[in-house]
Structures are given as C-alpha cells and as structure tokens.
Design a protein around this motif. Structure first.
Motif, PDB file in Angstrom:
ATOM      1  N   SER A 248      81.901  35.100  83.024  1.00 10.57           N
ATOM      2  CA  SER A 248      80.622  34.627  83.783  1.00 10.57           C
ATOM      3  C   SER A 248      79.583  35.417  82.620  1.00 10.57           C
ATOM      4  O   SER A 248      79.793  36.528  81.812  1.00 10.57           O
ATOM      5  CB  SER A 248      80.356  35.826  84.890  1.00 10.57           C
ATOM      6  N   TYR A 249      78.364  34.599  82.579  1.00 15.62           N
ATOM      7  CA  TYR A 249      77.379  35.128  81.634  1.00 15.62           C
ATOM      8  C   TYR A 249      75.828  34.638  82.015  1.00 15.62           C
ATOM      9  O   TYR A 249      75.867  33.915  83.160  1.00 15.62           O
ATOM     10  CB  TYR A 249      77.546  34.900  80.349  1.00 15.62           C
ATOM     11  N   ASP A 250      74.814  35.230  81.772  1.00 15.79           N
ATOM     12  CA  ASP A 250      73.501  35.052  82.264  1.00 15.79           C
ATOM     13  C   ASP A 250      72.736  34.253  81.255  1.00 15.79           C
ATOM     14  O   ASP A 250      73.083  34.333  79.856  1.00 15.79           O
ATOM     15  CB  ASP A 250      72.732  36.197  82.542  1.00 15.79           C
ATOM     16  N   ILE A 251      71.897  33.362  81.659  1.00 15.10           N
ATOM     17  CA  ILE A 251      71.000  32.735  80.777  1.00 15.10           C
ATOM     18  C   ILE A 251      69.619  32.563  81.489  1.00 15.10           C
ATOM     19  O   ILE A 251      69.375  32.330  82.559  1.00 15.10           O
ATOM     20  CB  ILE A 251      71.338  31.122  80.702  1.00 15.10           C
ATOM     21  N   THR A 252      68.532  32.942  80.523  1.00 15.92           N
ATOM     22  CA  THR A 252      67.357  33.224  81.226  1.00 15.92           C
ATOM     23  C   THR A 252      66.471  31.900  80.781  1.00 15.92           C
ATOM     24  O   THR A 252      66.682  30.970  79.934  1.00 15.92           O
ATOM     25  CB  THR A 252      66.581  34.477  80.528  1.00 15.92           C
ATOM     26  N   ALA A 253      65.606  31.771  81.633  1.00 12.03           N
ATOM     27  CA  ALA A 253      64.479  30.569  81.539  1.00 12.03           C
ATOM     28  C   ALA A 253      63.103  31.183  81.818  1.00 12.03           C
ATOM     29  O   ALA A 253      62.681  31.664  82.362  1.00 12.03           O
ATOM     30  CB  ALA A 253      64.850  29.682  82.893  1.00 12.03           C
ATOM     31  N   ARG A 254      62.595  30.846  80.412  1.00 16.86           N
ATOM     32  CA  ARG A 254      60.890  31.433  80.449  1.00 16.86           C
ATOM     33  C   ARG A 254      60.151  30.657  81.425  1.00 16.86           C
ATOM     34  O   ARG A 254      59.224  31.544  82.095  1.00 16.86           O
ATOM     35  CB  ARG A 254      60.556  30.709  79.092  1.00 16.86           C
ATOM     36  N   HIS A 255      60.233  29.525  81.738  1.00 14.51           N
ATOM     37  CA  HIS A 255      59.193  28.734  82.748  1.00 14.51           C
ATOM     38  C   HIS A 255      59.880  28.183  84.066  1.00 14.51           C
ATOM     39  O   HIS A 255      59.129  27.816  84.779  1.00 14.51           O
ATOM     40  CB  HIS A 255      58.620  27.669  82.074  1.00 14.51           C
ATOM     41  N   GLY A 256      61.076  27.857  84.037  1.00 13.47           N
ATOM     42  CA  GLY A 256      61.778  27.205  85.260  1.00 13.47           C
ATOM     43  C   GLY A 256      63.151  27.051  85.294  1.00 13.47           C
ATOM     44  O   GLY A 256      63.703  26.706  84.407  1.00 13.47           O
ATOM     45  N   VAL A 257      63.618  26.810  86.342  1.00 14.90           N
ATOM     46  CA  VAL A 257      65.094  26.312  86.820  1.00 14.90           C
ATOM     47  C   VAL A 257      64.957  25.276  87.766  1.00 14.90           C
ATOM     48  O   VAL A 257      63.961  25.511  88.807  1.00 14.90           O
ATOM     49  CB  VAL A 257      65.866  27.513  87.328  1.00 14.90           C
ATOM     50  N   ASP A 563      49.547  26.470  80.758  1.00 16.46           N
ATOM     51  CA  ASP A 563      48.548  27.722  81.155  1.00 16.46           C
ATOM     52  C   ASP A 563      48.876  29.019  80.919  1.00 16.46           C
ATOM     53  O   ASP A 563      47.862  29.934  80.570  1.00 16.46           O
ATOM     54  CB  ASP A 563      48.386  27.630  82.860  1.00 16.46           C
ATOM     55  N   HIS A 564      50.166  29.307  81.024  1.00 22.68           N
ATOM     56  CA  HIS A 564      50.758  30.389  80.394  1.00 22.68           C
ATOM     57  C   HIS A 564      50.266  30.848  79.216  1.00 22.68           C
ATOM     58  O   HIS A 564      49.760  32.017  78.922  1.00 22.68           O
ATOM     59  CB  HIS A 564      52.257  30.577  80.733  1.00 22.68           C
ATOM     60  N   LYS A 565      50.492  29.954  78.169  1.00 22.60           N
ATOM     61  CA  LYS A 565      50.241  29.996  76.710  1.00 22.60           C
ATOM     62  C   LYS A 565      48.745  30.207  76.665  1.00 22.60           C
ATOM     63  O   LYS A 565      48.360  31.327  75.762  1.00 22.60           O
ATOM     64  CB  LYS A 565      50.872  28.894  76.055  1.00 22.60           C
ATOM     65  N   GLN A 566      48.025  29.363  77.278  1.00 20.36           N
ATOM     66  CA  GLN A 566      46.572  29.652  77.303  1.00 20.36           C
ATOM     67  C   GLN A 566      46.076  30.963  77.460  1.00 20.36           C
ATOM     68  O   GLN A 566      45.063  31.474  76.853  1.00 20.36           O
ATOM     69  CB  GLN A 566      45.952  28.494  77.779  1.00 20.36           C
ATOM     70  N   GLY A 567      46.684  31.581  78.744  1.00 17.38           N
ATOM     71  CA  GLY A 567      46.243  32.612  79.152  1.00 17.38           C
ATOM     72  C   GLY A 567      46.695  33.756  78.398  1.00 17.38           C
ATOM     73  O   GLY A 567      45.785  34.647  78.226  1.00 17.38           O
ATOM     74  N   ALA A 568      47.871  33.817  77.952  1.00 11.82           N
ATOM     75  CA  ALA A 568      48.201  34.722  76.572  1.00 11.82           C
ATOM     76  C   ALA A 568      47.290  34.805  75.627  1.00 11.82           C
ATOM     77  O   ALA A 568      46.822  35.952  75.072  1.00 11.82           O
ATOM     78  CB  ALA A 568      49.759  34.488  76.613  1.00 11.82           C
ATOM     79  N   GLY A 569      46.943  33.552  75.110  1.00  5.76           N
ATOM     80  CA  GLY A 569      46.101  33.534  73.963  1.00  5.76           C
ATOM     81  C   GLY A 569      44.667  34.075  74.254  1.00  5.76           C
ATOM     82  O   GLY A 569      44.286  34.770  73.235  1.00  5.76           O
ATOM     83  N   SER A 570      44.365  33.848  75.464  1.00  6.88           N
ATOM     84  CA  SER A 570      42.839  34.421  75.756  1.00  6.88           C
ATOM     85  C   SER A 570      43.105  35.987  75.690  1.00  6.88           C
ATOM     86  O   SER A 570      42.030  36.398  75.338  1.00  6.88           O
ATOM     87  CB  SER A 570      42.532  33.787  77.066  1.00  6.88           C
ATOM     88  N   GLU A 571      43.809  36.437  76.587  1.00  7.29           N
ATOM     89  CA  GLU A 571      44.141  37.803  76.466  1.00  7.29           C
ATOM     90  C   GLU A 571      44.218  38.362  75.099  1.00  7.29           C
ATOM     91  O   GLU A 571      43.547  39.454  74.720  1.00  7.29           O
ATOM     92  CB  GLU A 571      45.382  38.557  77.387  1.00  7.29           C
TER      93      GLU A 571
END
Length: 574
Positions: A248-257, A563-571
């Motif tokens: 058993s192991y974990d895999i993460t998703a940055r934007h969606g499953v 949108d997330h990338k653009q928001g992070a860039g703006s911040e």
C-alpha cells in the motif's frame, strides 16, 4: 518519497483514457491506475459504440434542439438539466479532439432505442473501424480481450457488420465467413506469437488507438493497482492510496483525481443496498469481479453523494456451462435473441409482460416491473421453435447449423436448455401451465399472420423491425412458433454495468450531500450517475457520456490549474 502528478485517473476504460489523453494534451502530468492486469476496463469488452448526438459528422442534420426534444420525450424522472445539456453541447468538441489524434468515429444507421418518440434519429450511434492491434507492440496482448460472443468460435475477430450478417445468415454470409477465417490464418507473424486475432474490433477498436496515443504522449497506466482510499487535505481531495500485490502506498495529485473506475455491478452488497428487486452479481455480463464499487465507497467516505443507483444498464442474459468443463458456468448476453421472430417470452405465470423486440434495457425494465408486480419474473423464459433454433442464437447457444442438438452435452438438456415435441410438453418441463402457454403461442402466431401485436405492440417501431428477420412477412419482428421441436431457455436480469454512481455536475465535479463540489474530485463513466437518469436513449448510451465527461473533467482541471498558476504568479509579483 510520495509520488506526485498533476492528475490521477482511476480506471483505464473509455472514460479514463479520454480524461488522461485530454489532460496530457493540455500540458498536465498524468498517471492512470488500473485495478485489473489488462488495459481497457469494461469498455474493451463492450460493443465499442458511443451515443453522441448533435455530432456534426457525415453531413448529419441533427441539432441541439432535436436532441433535447428526444431526450425530454424519453427521460422519465428529474435529472440535472445543466449536466444533460453539457453532454449534448460537448460531444462535437470531443469528436474534433479525437480526430486531431487520428481517432475518427463513424456514424452507424441504428435507430435510437425509443424510435417512436419525437426527435429520434438513426445516426447518433458512433463506432470506430477495425484496428490493427500490433501497433501497440508489447502492449498488444495486455488489452483486455472481448467475450466469446464478439468472436467467431472464440477466435476470429468480427466487426459489427460481420457479426450481424453471419449471425442472421443474411445475404452473402458464407463469403463473409470465409473472408473472416481466411484473414486470420494468413496472418502468419501473429499466429507465431498468439492465437489472439491481431484485428481489434468493437470495444477493442475503441481502446486500442487511445492506448496507442497515451503511449505516444508518455502517459503511464499502472496495472494491478487498486484504489483503496482518497486522500484529503482539509476538504480537498489531494491524492489516492492504492495497493499492488499487497503493498500500500500514496500518490498525490496537484490538481485533481478523476474516478473512472466503473460501477458496482460486481458488489452484491451494493446491489442489495440500491436495487428495488433482488438481483445477482452472477447475472452481469461485464468482466467478472471488475466493477465492485470500491471507488464509490472511497468517495462516499469523503462525503460524496450518489444518484440514479436504483437501476443497471439492463441486458437480458442466460447462463450455460463452460465448453471445457460443465461444472463451471459462463454468462452470455441474449440482447437481441429475446426479440427475434419465432419466439415469445413469458414469466413463471406463463404471461407475456413486455414487447420482446424493444431495446434490451427496456426489456430489463419490463422484467423489473413484472417482478415487482408478480414476483414471478427473475428468471423468465424464452420459448422458441425449430425455425428460430436454425437461424438465431439463444444466449450462448449458436444456431443449429453451427451447434446442432447432437453437439449439446447430455447433461445440459433439462437444465440449461429444454426441448419437447409439443408446446404443452415443453410447458410441463418448465413447470408452467400448459394451457396458458398454448394460448400465448396461439396469440403470437396470429400476430405473426397479420403482422400486428395488439397486446404489446411488438414490431410496431423501426427499432423492433431493424433487428428482426427480413424474410418474415408481413412483419420482420413476428414469426409463427409452429415448427417442432420446441425449445426454452431461462432469461436472467443481466446488465452492462450500473446507471447510478457518484453525483456529479456539468463539469464532472463530484458533489457532496449538500450539492457542493468536492474540491479536486471528478467522476466520469459508470462511476458517475448517468446524465440520462434511469434511461438508455440509444446504442452507446454508456460510452458516449463516459468519454464526453472524461473530456469535460480534463478541461476543467486544466482551467483550474491555469487559474491557480496565474494566481500564484500574481501573489509572487506582489
């Protein structure tokens, strides 16, 4: 170290592959996890048909308005209107995208399943042409094979035209049969590797080219990898916990499953929880043990709601022994068999209960309603005469020209198939009232003579006639049951999967019990509730929406990622 991807897709059927392809094309890093040891999911074993209306292919005159007129005429309970219209409006975009990948669908002249309703057409069911599986290289033998019913003698691949022509022994069937066999045996290079036909048809023809494109784009599909849990950070789904061979192991998703893991037809517990009548996992015609609802339960554990879970995509089935060992059984579809001329279906009270020539899902719905009313339908009986036996399949029993009575093992008679010299004697074997069965048969014979079934309207629609016998006049769906010997097989309430699943919106986002999207979680295919509710509008009514909402899910994930990338860039700039 925990692996991380932009998108994790659970399931490698039509929905999952579409979502993965689109997400990768939009620049996202994608991983597909698949529980089985083969690619393609249930889609690979299907007919490979996609019901996509308003598609714009082949000079069609279909429109958004005509499609919605038809769907409004057939949908019999509340559905999410915005989601339904998203399906209607996005199909053409999906097909244009697939065409850019070199995957070109072809409209087939098949009537919608409610051909008598306003807005119905005969060009909304799409298929892909035969495809050479050797293009997959070493992955060729890892695509889930189709059931024997899609192959001649469990060996030779046939497209849908060949299947229908040979099965019905229509004009030119002998030449077509010879051609199918010839092309297999002259393929010397493949015969040296495997007995599997290199030509992919039906569901394999759908999965093959998508798998090829995923391979070209560098998307990994990790086999034998089962979803156990969804990972949360606050209220957001951030990945999956999976298991493979006990690890058993974990895999993460940055934007969606994206959950595309099919329905729950192989979970007796979930069937008993949701369905209004008692059914069995062993009646299903999907791959054994494949869709057991693990993804549904994992999503429910993080608050997901469900919808339209009270019905399956019904398909009448019959059970017969394995050809190699009679103490093992196999499920066979009887989708078209129950409506062929020279036959009739009755419940255990010897009463007809449905127009036998209607679509298989409507036939199954008729079984459910009759079971709720009488308690005497699961199973029901298909009764037919020697003319039917000579011409048509009866579940797994091939026409007498291919499978004569003498070839049927002695221990099958009186258990899986029944035979008698008269209708009355046959009824006695089935423990039915002989007089009632004789009356039913007499009425059907009169209906065949005049070409009209006044009791259930069999043969009254273009769909009924399309899968009849053109040599039967005056109505191809009606033929006398008059030539001894007479036969019967039991018909079970089988399915092609489940209609209900996770409640999702017009962007394929999974919703919670309050109707709010669960951040980071999407669903498509039979893992989600059908946009049609409990209705089956036409051939491919499962795969069409599966692909469209896989496409929609990927589009929304990519938009949110931008949108997330653009928001992070703006911040950062601030």
């Amino acid at each position: 170290m925990v692996e991380t991807y932009d998108v994790i897709v659970v399931g490698s059927g039509a929905a999952g592959m579409t979502a993965a392809l689109r997400a990768r094309s939009l620049g996202l890093e994608v991983l597909v996890v698949e529980k089985a040891h083969k690619y393609g999911g249930t889609s690979a074993t299907s007919g490979g048909v996609a019901w996509i209306p308003n598609h714009g292919l082949g000079g069609t005159t279909d429109t958004r308005e005509q499609t919605l007129t038809y769907l409004d005429a057939v949908i019999r309970q509340p559905v999410n209107r915005q989601r339904l219209e998203a399906f209607v409006d996005s199909g053409a975009d999906l097909l244009r995208y697939m065409s850019e990948l070199g995957i070109n669908f072809i409209p087939m002249p098949w009537p919608d399943y409610f051909a008598e309703r306003p807005g119905s057409r005969t060009d909304r069911s799409l298929v892909l042409p035969m495809w050479d599986g050797r293009q997959l290289g070493g992955k060729f033998p890892l695509v889930r094979e189709q059931f024997p019913r899609f192959k001649l003698f469990n060996r030779y691949s046939m497209n849908l035209e060949e299947t229908f022509t040979i099965a019905a022994r229509a004009k030119g069937w002998k030449l077509m049969l010879a051609r199918v066999i010839w092309r297999y045996w002259v393929d010397f290079s493949t015969r040296g590797l495997t007995k599997r036909d290199r030509l992919f048809t039906s569901g394999n023809a759908l999965i093959g080219p998508m798998l090829k494109q995923l391979d070209t784009l560098g998307v990994e599909i990790r086999l034998e990898t089962r979803l156990d849990e969804l990972l949360l950070a606050g209220d957001r789904v951030t990945g999956v916990r999976v298991s493979r061979f006990g690890r058993s192991y974990d895999i993460t998703a940055r934007h969606g499953v994206v959950i595309c893991a099919g329905g729950f037809e192989w979970s007796q517990q979930l069937r008993d929880r949701f369905y209004p009548v008692k059914t069995s996992i062993w009646w299903s015609s999907t791959p054994q043990g494949a869709n057991a609802g693990e993804a549904l339960l994992a999503a429910e554990a993080v608050g997901a709601a469900t919808e339209h879970t009270e019905e399956g995509w019904w398909a009448p089935t019959m059970i017969m022994p394995s050809a190699s060992a009679s103490n093992f059984e196999e499920v066979h579809q009887a989708i078209f068999d129950v409506g062929r001329p020279h036959s009739v279906c009755v419940n255990r009270r010897a009463d007809r209960f449905v127009n036998e020539s209607c679509s298989y899902d409507r036939f199954g719905a008729g079984m459910v309603e009759d079971q709720k009313r009488t308690g005497a339908n699961l199973p029901c009986w298909l009764i037919f005469d020697s003319v039917f036996r000579a011409k048509f399949t009866a579940g797994g029993f091939l026409p007498a020209a291919v499978m004569p009575d003498r070839s049927i093992p002695v221990d099958w008679w009186g258990h899986y198939i029944f035979k008698a010299g008269s209708i009355a004697d046959l009824a006695k074997q089935l423990k039915l009232d002989p007089h009632k069965v004789e009356v039913v048969v007499a009425r059907m014979n009169e209906a065949a003579r005049v070409g009209r079934d006044d009791e259930f309207g069999r043969g009254g629609s273009i769909y009924d006639k399309a899968f009849g016998d053109p040599t039967c006049t005056p109505n191809p769906a009606l033929g006398a049951i008059s030539q001894a010997p007479f036969y019967a097989i039991p018909i079970h309430l089988g399915d092609l999967g489940t209609k209900g699943g996770l409640k999702a919106d017009h962007k394929a986002r999974v919703l919670d019990g309050q109707g709010r999207p669960i951040p980071g979680l999407y669903a498509a295919g039979n893992a989600a509730g059908s946009p049609f509710g409990l209705n089956y509008p036409g051939a491919g009514g499962t795969i069409g929406p599966a692909m469209v909402f896989g496409f929609i899910a990927a589009n929304d994930i990519a938009a949110c990622a931008r949108d997330h990338k653009q928001g992070a860039g703006s911040e950062a700039a601030e």
